[in-house]
Design a protein around this motif. Sequence first.
Motif, mmCIF file in Angstrom:
data_model
loop_
_atom_site.group_PDB
_atom_site.id
_atom_site.type_symbol
_atom_site.label_atom_id
_atom_site.label_comp_id
_atom_site.label_asym_id
_atom_site.label_seq_id
_atom_site.Cartn_x
_atom_site.Cartn_y
_atom_site.Cartn_z
ATOM 1 N N GLU A 240 44.482 38.315 38.694
ATOM 2 C CA GLU A 240 44.796 39.782 38.773
ATOM 3 C C GLU A 240 44.884 40.035 40.429
ATOM 4 O O GLU A 240 45.582 40.326 41.095
ATOM 5 C CB GLU A 240 44.179 40.533 37.933
ATOM 6 N N LEU A 241 43.574 39.553 40.895
ATOM 7 C CA LEU A 241 43.125 39.798 42.442
ATOM 8 C C LEU A 241 44.081 38.963 43.388
ATOM 9 O O LEU A 241 44.384 39.527 44.163
ATOM 10 C CB LEU A 241 41.772 39.536 42.490
ATOM 11 N N LYS A 242 44.454 37.985 42.878
ATOM 12 C CA LYS A 242 45.473 37.208 43.448
ATOM 13 C C LYS A 242 46.905 38.011 43.843
ATOM 14 O O LYS A 242 47.352 37.837 44.989
ATOM 15 C CB LYS A 242 45.547 35.545 43.029
ATOM 16 N N LYS A 243 47.148 38.417 42.585
ATOM 17 C CA LYS A 243 48.531 38.904 42.763
ATOM 18 C C LYS A 243 48.252 40.233 43.851
ATOM 19 O O LYS A 243 49.219 40.627 44.640
ATOM 20 C CB LYS A 243 48.929 39.581 41.437
ATOM 21 N N ILE A 244 47.293 41.023 43.431
ATOM 22 C CA ILE A 244 46.923 42.302 44.410
ATOM 23 C C ILE A 244 47.069 42.103 45.541
ATOM 24 O O ILE A 244 47.508 42.869 46.400
ATOM 25 C CB ILE A 244 46.036 43.006 43.554
ATOM 26 N N LYS A 245 46.279 40.949 45.781
ATOM 27 C CA LYS A 245 46.000 40.862 47.444
ATOM 28 C C LYS A 245 46.836 39.655 48.153
ATOM 29 O O LYS A 245 46.603 39.420 49.338
ATOM 30 C CB LYS A 245 44.457 40.491 47.604
#
Length: 303
Positions: A11-16
Amino acid sequence: MATRIIDRINELKKIKNAVILAHYYCPDDVQSIADYVGDSFYLAKTAKETSADIIVFAGVRFMGESAKILNPDKKVLMPDMNADCPMAHMADTEQIAKVRSEYPDAAVVCYVNSTAELKCASDVCVTSANAETIARSLPNKHIYFIPDQNLGRHIARSVTDKNFIFNNGHCPIHNDIEEDELLKVKAEHPQAEVCSHPETRECILKHSDFIGSTAGIIDHVTHSDKNEFIICTEIGINHELTKKNPDKKFHYLGSKCVCSDMKLNTPEAILNVLETENNEIILSDEIMEKALIPLERMLRLGQ
Ligand code: 13P
Ligand code: SF4
């Protein structure tokens, strides 16, 4: 590994717009969640080519530094700032200056396992995958090879038209692999091929059927028609070797061949830096500018 951790990392990889790079010596669960896994040369090239805004570098500090130097505008995060390669510090700039004054035409060839400061004082970087090609391509008669004397001596044995000057650095993990132990395992498995990393000593290399970088060993084993191998390098390589070759058999030497620095990279540590953006690699503009020259030269000459 908890699916909660993997889900949050994704999730964080996508957001950031972040990407995870991991070396073959990282723990298995880190290699499983990484976007790119490879040897030092592949990871440096990948770091240079990525369009991500954040690079999480699961490796040791010199790898994160190289990624930052090649990508000054990106944020490079280390899962654990204590993950450092002891060999990266085993040369010094005063000694480089001394060799340069003794041999004015010498090229200082710097194994990428080195601090950014050492790279600044060098003419070209190399990895174990391209050291021979690059050494051959240099016009200089004298080559001062830092910091790893084992890799330097290995290259010098085939590049015979140059005069090599060695430094006494070494990888404490590979340097500790003992000939007696290799001979014992060889006697137990006489049909097995020996594949070794050039950071091991000559007493190991002379018994080896194949010598190469981590990616070189994986590629060799994968394309070999042999079924059994004795692997003289860090145990983390077993993850990719068995993934690519589920029916082949691998033997390792003792329990000592573990790089504790690489093992500091854990899924929890990766999640933590993705959440907090702590552990950023920061280097001065001067270091970034000077260290870029030998790294870019490596990418050009090492193809
Ligand atoms: P390679 O993966 O480039 O063979 O390097 C081995 C190593 O020791 C990295 O620290
Ligand atoms: Fe450094 Fe050796 Fe660990 Fe590679 S295996 S990071 S050379 S200490």
